[in-house]
Motif scaffolding. Structure first.
Motif, short mmCIF file in Angstrom:
data_model
loop_
_atom_site.label_atom_id
_atom_site.label_comp_id
_atom_site.label_asym_id
_atom_site.label_seq_id
_atom_site.Cartn_x
_atom_site.Cartn_y
_atom_site.Cartn_z
N TYR A 29 0.84 -1.20 0.00
CA TYR A 29 0.00 0.00 0.00
C TYR A 29 0.88 1.25 0.00
O TYR A 29 1.83 1.35 0.76
N THR A 30 0.50 2.21 -0.82
CA THR A 30 1.28 3.44 -0.92
C THR A 30 0.74 4.56 -0.04
O THR A 30 1.11 5.71 -0.19
N PHE A 31 -0.14 4.21 0.89
CA PHE A 31 -0.73 5.19 1.79
C PHE A 31 -0.76 4.59 3.19
O PHE A 31 -0.67 3.37 3.34
N PRO A 32 -0.89 5.42 4.22
CA PRO A 32 -0.98 4.87 5.59
C PRO A 32 -2.21 3.98 5.74
O PRO A 32 -3.23 4.17 5.07
N ILE A 33 -2.13 3.03 6.65
CA ILE A 33 -3.15 1.99 6.79
C ILE A 33 -4.46 2.53 7.37
O ILE A 33 -5.52 2.12 6.98
N SER A 34 -4.43 3.44 8.30
CA SER A 34 -5.63 3.85 9.02
C SER A 34 -6.00 5.30 8.72
O SER A 34 -5.15 6.13 8.44
N TRP A 35 -7.28 5.60 8.82
CA TRP A 35 -7.74 6.98 8.61
C TRP A 35 -7.37 7.87 9.78
O TRP A 35 -7.27 9.09 9.63
N ASP A 36 -7.17 7.32 10.97
CA ASP A 36 -6.74 8.10 12.14
C ASP A 36 -5.45 8.86 11.87
O ASP A 36 -5.25 9.96 12.36
N VAL A 37 -4.59 8.24 11.10
CA VAL A 37 -3.26 8.78 10.86
C VAL A 37 -3.34 10.13 10.15
O VAL A 37 -2.52 11.01 10.39
N TYR A 38 -4.34 10.30 9.31
CA TYR A 38 -4.43 11.55 8.54
C TYR A 38 -4.68 12.74 9.45
O TYR A 38 -4.22 13.85 9.17
N TYR A 39 -5.41 12.55 10.53
CA TYR A 39 -5.59 13.64 11.49
C TYR A 39 -4.26 13.99 12.15
O TYR A 39 -3.93 15.16 12.31
N HIS A 40 -3.48 12.98 12.51
CA HIS A 40 -2.19 13.24 13.14
C HIS A 40 -1.21 13.87 12.14
O HIS A 40 -0.40 14.72 12.52
N SER A 90 4.82 9.93 3.96
CA SER A 90 5.86 8.90 3.78
C SER A 90 6.49 8.51 5.11
O SER A 90 6.78 7.34 5.36
N LEU A 91 6.69 9.50 5.98
CA LEU A 91 7.28 9.22 7.29
C LEU A 91 6.38 8.31 8.12
O LEU A 91 6.85 7.35 8.73
N VAL A 92 5.09 8.59 8.11
CA VAL A 92 4.14 7.76 8.85
C VAL A 92 4.12 6.35 8.28
O VAL A 92 4.08 5.37 9.02
N ARG A 93 4.18 6.23 6.97
CA ARG A 93 4.24 4.90 6.35
C ARG A 93 5.50 4.15 6.79
O ARG A 93 5.45 2.96 7.08
N PHE A 131 -6.07 -10.18 15.28
CA PHE A 131 -6.37 -9.08 14.35
C PHE A 131 -6.36 -7.73 15.06
O PHE A 131 -5.78 -6.76 14.56
N ILE A 132 -6.98 -7.66 16.21
CA ILE A 132 -7.10 -6.38 16.90
C ILE A 132 -5.73 -5.86 17.32
O ILE A 132 -5.41 -4.69 17.13
N THR A 133 -4.92 -6.71 17.90
CA THR A 133 -3.60 -6.28 18.37
C THR A 133 -2.70 -5.91 17.21
O THR A 133 -2.04 -4.86 17.23
N PHE A 134 -2.67 -6.74 16.18
CA PHE A 134 -1.80 -6.43 15.04
C PHE A 134 -2.29 -5.19 14.30
O PHE A 134 -1.51 -4.35 13.88
N ASN A 135 -3.61 -5.06 14.16
CA ASN A 135 -4.18 -3.89 13.50
C ASN A 135 -3.78 -2.62 14.24
O ASN A 135 -3.39 -1.62 13.64
N ARG A 136 -3.86 -2.64 15.56
CA ARG A 136 -3.47 -1.47 16.36
C ARG A 136 -1.97 -1.24 16.27
O ARG A 136 -1.51 -0.11 16.26
N SER A 137 -1.19 -2.31 16.18
CA SER A 137 0.27 -2.13 16.18
C SER A 137 0.77 -1.48 14.91
O SER A 137 1.79 -0.79 14.94
N VAL A 138 0.09 -1.65 13.81
CA VAL A 138 0.54 -1.09 12.55
C VAL A 138 0.15 0.38 12.41
O VAL A 138 0.78 1.12 11.66
#
Length: 161
Positions: A29-40, A90-93, A131-138
């Motif tokens: 993926y060429t974008f961050p995984i979660s939508w939360d990241v875009y706010y940060h 890119s840094l967040v990725r 899934f929950i733990t790995f999803n949060r970890s990424v």
């Protein structure tokens, strides 16, 4: 004593595997995984452009809103971006695998310190496969750091007692 050092090195296996899986996600993926990241990312960009501010005029039009997050994470992101010259997205990725390693290793290490080697390894593998733990970890957010640090704080507080 050498056996104990071998155990400690072996405890990095679940975190290493989660790092590799996160690298695969980084490649796919060429974008961050979660939508939360875009706010940060937005908050770090806001601090980079305006310095330390307490009101965000860009998110809730036409008045804006007060910034409720503590700025430390965003200032660190902005600083890393300025120092390395890498854009925030890119840094967040690139930080996704690092966060994954940190959280899964914190889970493994905490379980190891509280119980024993087998329990630590099993908890690390289950945490990595959950899934929950790995999803949060990424996801590259302050919550991921808070989960890992709270586990480590609890362990070292209990050892201090």
């Amino acid at each position: 004593m050498q056996y104990r050092n071998h155990e400690k090195i072996t405890l990095t296996i679940p975190a290493g595997l989660s790092f590799i899986i996160a690298l695969i996600l980084l490649y796919k993926y060429t974008f961050p995984i979660s939508w939360d990241v875009y706010y940060h990312i937005h908050m770090a960009d806001l601090y980079m452009r305006n310095g330390l501010v307490f009101w965000d005029f860009e998110t809730v039009a036409p008045y804006g809103r007060v910034i409720m997050y503590p700025p430390l994470f965003h200032l660190v992101l902005a600083g890393l971006s300025k120092v390395t010259g890498i854009g925030l997205v890119s840094l967040v990725r690139l930080l996704q695998p690092v966060f994954s390693f940190f959280l899964i290793f914190s889970i493994t290490w905490s379980s190891y310190k509280l119980f024993d080697f087998k329990t630590g390894m099993c908890t690390g593998v289950l945490g990595m496969l959950s899934f929950i733990t790995f999803n949060r970890s990424v996801i590259c957010t302050p919550a991921t750091i808070a989960i890992g640090l709270s586990l480590l704080c609890c362990v070292y507080f209990l050892q201090w007692l």
